[in-house]
Enzyme design. Structure first.
Site, short mmCIF file in Angstrom:
data_model
loop_
_atom_site.label_atom_id
_atom_site.label_comp_id
_atom_site.label_asym_id
_atom_site.label_seq_id
_atom_site.Cartn_x
_atom_site.Cartn_y
_atom_site.Cartn_z
N ASP A 83 0.84 -1.21 0.00
CA ASP A 83 0.00 0.00 0.00
C ASP A 83 0.88 1.26 0.00
OD1 ASP A 83 -2.98 1.04 0.75
OD2 ASP A 83 -1.47 2.24 1.77
N GLY A 111 1.61 -10.32 4.20
CA GLY A 111 2.66 -9.52 4.82
C GLY A 111 2.27 -9.17 6.24
N TYR A 135 -0.51 -8.70 7.56
CA TYR A 135 -1.69 -9.41 8.07
C TYR A 135 -1.43 -10.88 8.40
CZ TYR A 135 -4.91 -5.45 7.47
OH TYR A 135 -5.57 -4.26 7.58
#
Ligand code: APR
Length: 170
Positions: free
Chosen positions: A35, A120, A122
Protein backbone atom coordinates in the site's frame (compact mmCIF):
# COMPACT_ATOMS: atom_id res chain seq x y z
CA UNK A 1 -6.32 -20.85 -19.42
CA UNK A 2 -2.63 -21.38 -18.51
CA UNK A 3 -1.64 -18.60 -20.94
CA UNK A 4 -3.95 -16.17 -19.16
CA UNK A 5 -2.10 -16.51 -15.84
CA UNK A 6 1.40 -15.07 -15.51
CA UNK A 7 3.86 -14.90 -12.65
CA UNK A 8 6.57 -12.30 -12.09
CA UNK A 9 8.88 -11.34 -9.28
CA UNK A 10 9.33 -7.67 -8.46
CA UNK A 11 7.66 -4.40 -7.58
CA UNK A 12 3.99 -4.27 -8.60
CA UNK A 13 4.12 -0.47 -8.96
CA UNK A 14 6.32 -0.87 -12.07
CA UNK A 15 3.77 -2.86 -14.06
CA UNK A 16 2.03 -1.20 -16.98
CA UNK A 17 -1.12 -3.33 -16.75
CA UNK A 18 -4.68 -1.98 -16.75
CA UNK A 19 -5.00 -2.42 -12.99
CA UNK A 20 -2.81 -3.34 -10.06
CA UNK A 21 -4.39 -4.60 -6.85
CA UNK A 22 -3.58 -2.98 -3.53
CA UNK A 23 -3.56 -4.91 -0.24
CA UNK A 24 -5.30 -2.16 1.70
CA UNK A 25 -6.96 -1.79 5.10
CA UNK A 26 -10.72 -1.48 5.61
CA UNK A 27 -10.49 2.28 6.07
CA UNK A 28 -8.49 2.73 2.85
CA UNK A 29 -6.10 4.80 4.94
CA UNK A 30 -2.44 5.00 3.98
CA UNK A 31 -0.47 1.97 5.16
CA UNK A 32 2.95 0.39 4.77
CA UNK A 33 3.91 -2.64 2.65
CA UNK A 34 2.54 -2.71 -0.87
CA UNK A 35 0.00 0.00 0.00
CA UNK A 36 2.80 2.42 0.91
CA UNK A 37 4.66 1.60 -2.30
CA UNK A 38 1.55 2.10 -4.45
CA UNK A 39 0.62 5.40 -2.83
CA UNK A 40 4.17 6.74 -3.13
CA UNK A 41 4.33 5.83 -6.80
CA UNK A 42 0.80 7.03 -7.60
CA UNK A 43 1.21 10.41 -5.87
CA UNK A 44 -0.99 12.19 -3.32
CA UNK A 45 -4.13 12.33 -5.47
CA UNK A 46 -4.79 8.64 -4.80
CA UNK A 47 -5.07 9.39 -1.06
CA UNK A 48 -7.63 12.04 -1.81
CA UNK A 49 -9.72 9.68 -3.92
CA UNK A 50 -9.47 6.92 -1.29
CA UNK A 51 -10.67 9.30 1.41
CA UNK A 52 -13.95 9.76 -0.43
CA UNK A 53 -14.72 6.06 -0.88
CA UNK A 54 -15.96 5.41 2.65
CA UNK A 55 -13.73 2.41 3.34
CA UNK A 56 -13.81 -1.16 2.05
CA UNK A 57 -15.08 -4.05 4.22
CA UNK A 58 -12.84 -7.12 4.38
CA UNK A 59 -13.13 -9.17 1.20
CA UNK A 60 -14.62 -6.35 -0.89
CA UNK A 61 -12.91 -4.20 -3.53
CA UNK A 62 -12.91 -0.55 -4.64
CA UNK A 63 -11.38 1.09 -7.70
CA UNK A 64 -9.47 4.36 -8.07
CA UNK A 65 -7.28 5.92 -10.73
CA UNK A 66 -3.61 5.01 -10.93
CA UNK A 67 -2.44 8.64 -11.29
CA UNK A 68 1.37 8.62 -11.69
CA UNK A 69 1.56 4.83 -11.85
CA UNK A 70 2.07 3.07 -15.18
CA UNK A 71 -1.13 1.16 -14.31
CA UNK A 72 -4.29 3.11 -15.22
CA UNK A 73 -6.29 1.85 -12.27
CA UNK A 74 -5.76 0.59 -8.74
CA UNK A 75 -8.19 -1.93 -7.28
CA UNK A 76 -8.04 -1.77 -3.50
CA UNK A 77 -9.07 -4.76 -1.43
CA UNK A 78 -8.89 -5.35 2.30
CA UNK A 79 -7.64 -8.84 3.08
CA UNK A 80 -8.36 -10.70 6.32
CA UNK A 81 -5.99 -10.50 9.27
CA UNK A 82 -4.74 -14.04 10.01
CA UNK A 83 -6.15 -15.22 13.33
CA UNK A 84 -5.18 -18.89 13.09
CA UNK A 85 -7.53 -19.98 10.32
CA UNK A 86 -10.74 -20.47 12.28
CA UNK A 87 -12.20 -17.02 11.71
CA UNK A 88 -13.25 -17.44 8.10
CA UNK A 89 -9.94 -16.16 6.76
CA UNK A 90 -9.87 -18.54 3.78
CA UNK A 91 -13.30 -17.50 2.51
CA UNK A 92 -12.54 -13.81 3.07
CA UNK A 93 -9.30 -14.05 1.12
CA UNK A 94 -11.11 -15.86 -1.70
CA UNK A 95 -13.66 -13.01 -1.72
CA UNK A 96 -10.82 -10.51 -2.18
CA UNK A 97 -9.58 -12.18 -5.34
CA UNK A 98 -13.06 -12.75 -6.73
CA UNK A 99 -14.32 -9.24 -6.02
CA UNK A 100 -11.22 -7.64 -7.56
CA UNK A 101 -11.75 -9.71 -10.71
CA UNK A 102 -15.47 -8.86 -10.82
CA UNK A 103 -14.66 -5.15 -10.55
CA UNK A 104 -11.99 -5.42 -13.24
CA UNK A 105 -14.37 -7.20 -15.60
CA UNK A 106 -17.20 -4.72 -14.88
CA UNK A 107 -14.83 -1.94 -15.90
CA UNK A 108 -13.78 -3.74 -19.08
CA UNK A 109 -10.20 -4.17 -17.91
CA UNK A 110 -8.12 -6.81 -19.66
CA UNK A 111 -5.01 -7.06 -17.50
CA UNK A 112 -4.80 -7.16 -13.71
CA UNK A 113 -1.86 -7.83 -11.37
CA UNK A 114 -2.16 -9.11 -7.80
CA UNK A 115 0.27 -8.92 -4.90
CA UNK A 116 0.10 -11.68 -2.27
CA UNK A 117 -2.84 -10.18 -0.36
CA UNK A 118 -2.77 -10.61 3.46
CA UNK A 119 0.59 -12.43 3.50
CA UNK A 120 2.66 -9.52 4.82
CA UNK A 121 1.57 -7.42 7.77
CA UNK A 122 -1.69 -9.41 8.07
CA UNK A 123 0.23 -12.68 8.60
CA UNK A 124 -1.71 -15.09 6.35
CA UNK A 125 0.49 -18.16 5.64
CA UNK A 126 1.89 -17.69 2.13
CA UNK A 127 1.38 -21.24 0.75
CA UNK A 128 -2.22 -21.36 1.91
CA UNK A 129 -2.86 -17.88 0.47
CA UNK A 130 -1.23 -18.79 -2.85
CA UNK A 131 -3.42 -21.86 -3.23
CA UNK A 132 -6.57 -19.81 -2.56
CA UNK A 133 -5.43 -17.13 -5.03
CA UNK A 134 -4.81 -19.66 -7.81
CA UNK A 135 -8.11 -21.48 -7.19
CA UNK A 136 -10.14 -18.26 -7.31
CA UNK A 137 -8.41 -16.85 -10.37
CA UNK A 138 -8.77 -20.10 -12.32
CA UNK A 139 -12.46 -20.39 -11.43
CA UNK A 140 -13.09 -16.80 -12.47
CA UNK A 141 -11.23 -17.05 -15.78
CA UNK A 142 -13.10 -20.22 -16.68
CA UNK A 143 -16.38 -18.33 -16.50
CA UNK A 144 -15.20 -14.97 -17.90
CA UNK A 145 -13.65 -13.92 -21.16
CA UNK A 146 -13.20 -10.19 -20.48
CA UNK A 147 -9.93 -10.50 -18.60
CA UNK A 148 -7.08 -11.58 -20.83
CA UNK A 149 -4.30 -11.79 -18.29
CA UNK A 150 -3.90 -12.11 -14.55
CA UNK A 151 -0.39 -11.62 -13.18
CA UNK A 152 0.72 -12.81 -9.75
CA UNK A 153 3.46 -10.55 -8.43
CA UNK A 154 5.85 -11.80 -5.75
CA UNK A 155 8.08 -9.31 -4.02
CA UNK A 156 10.48 -11.78 -2.40
CA UNK A 157 12.23 -14.74 -4.01
CA UNK A 158 10.76 -17.22 -1.54
CA UNK A 159 7.26 -15.92 -2.21
CA UNK A 160 7.84 -16.41 -5.92
CA UNK A 161 8.69 -20.06 -5.27
CA UNK A 162 5.58 -20.50 -3.14
CA UNK A 163 3.40 -19.10 -5.93
CA UNK A 164 5.17 -21.22 -8.56
CA UNK A 165 4.32 -24.31 -6.52
CA UNK A 166 0.67 -23.29 -6.25
CA UNK A 167 0.52 -22.71 -10.01
CA UNK A 168 2.07 -26.12 -10.65
CA UNK A 169 -0.88 -27.83 -8.91
CA UNK A 170 -3.60 -29.04 -11.30
N1 APR B 1 5.20 -5.04 -4.98
C1 APR B 1 4.67 -6.28 -4.84
N2 APR B 1 4.46 -6.88 -3.66
C2 APR B 1 4.84 -6.18 -2.55
C3 APR B 1 5.40 -4.89 -2.61
C4 APR B 1 5.58 -4.31 -3.90
N3 APR B 1 6.08 -3.10 -4.07
N4 APR B 1 5.64 -4.47 -1.34
C5 APR B 1 5.27 -5.47 -0.53
N5 APR B 1 4.79 -6.50 -1.25
C6 APR B 1 4.28 -7.81 -0.81
C7 APR B 1 4.71 -8.30 0.55
O1 APR B 1 6.00 -8.90 0.45
C8 APR B 1 3.63 -9.34 0.83
O2 APR B 1 3.94 -10.57 0.20
O3 APR B 1 2.86 -7.71 -0.69
C9 APR B 1 2.39 -8.77 0.14
C10 APR B 1 1.32 -8.22 1.08
O4 APR B 1 1.94 -7.58 2.18
P1 APR B 1 1.37 -6.25 2.88
O5 APR B 1 1.62 -5.07 2.00
O6 APR B 1 1.95 -6.22 4.24
O7 APR B 1 -0.24 -6.48 2.88
P2 APR B 1 -1.17 -7.27 3.92
O8 APR B 1 -0.50 -8.43 4.55
O9 APR B 1 -2.44 -7.53 3.16
O10 APR B 1 -1.45 -6.24 5.09
C11 APR B 1 -2.30 -5.14 4.86
O11 APR B 1 -0.77 -3.51 5.64
O12 APR B 1 -0.03 -1.59 4.62
C12 APR B 1 -0.91 -2.11 5.54
O13 APR B 1 -2.75 -0.61 5.43
C13 APR B 1 -2.33 -1.91 5.10
O14 APR B 1 -3.24 -2.52 7.21
C14 APR B 1 -3.02 -2.97 5.89
C15 APR B 1 -2.03 -4.10 5.90
Amino acid sequence: MAGRIAQVRGDITRLGVDAIVNAANIHLRPGAGVDGAIRRAAGPAINEECRHLGGCPTGEARITGGYDLPARWVIHTAGPVWEGGGAGEDALLANCYRNCLVLAAENGLRGIAFPAISTGIYGFPAPRAASIAVTEVRAFLEADDTIEQVTFVSFAAEDFEVMAEALAQP
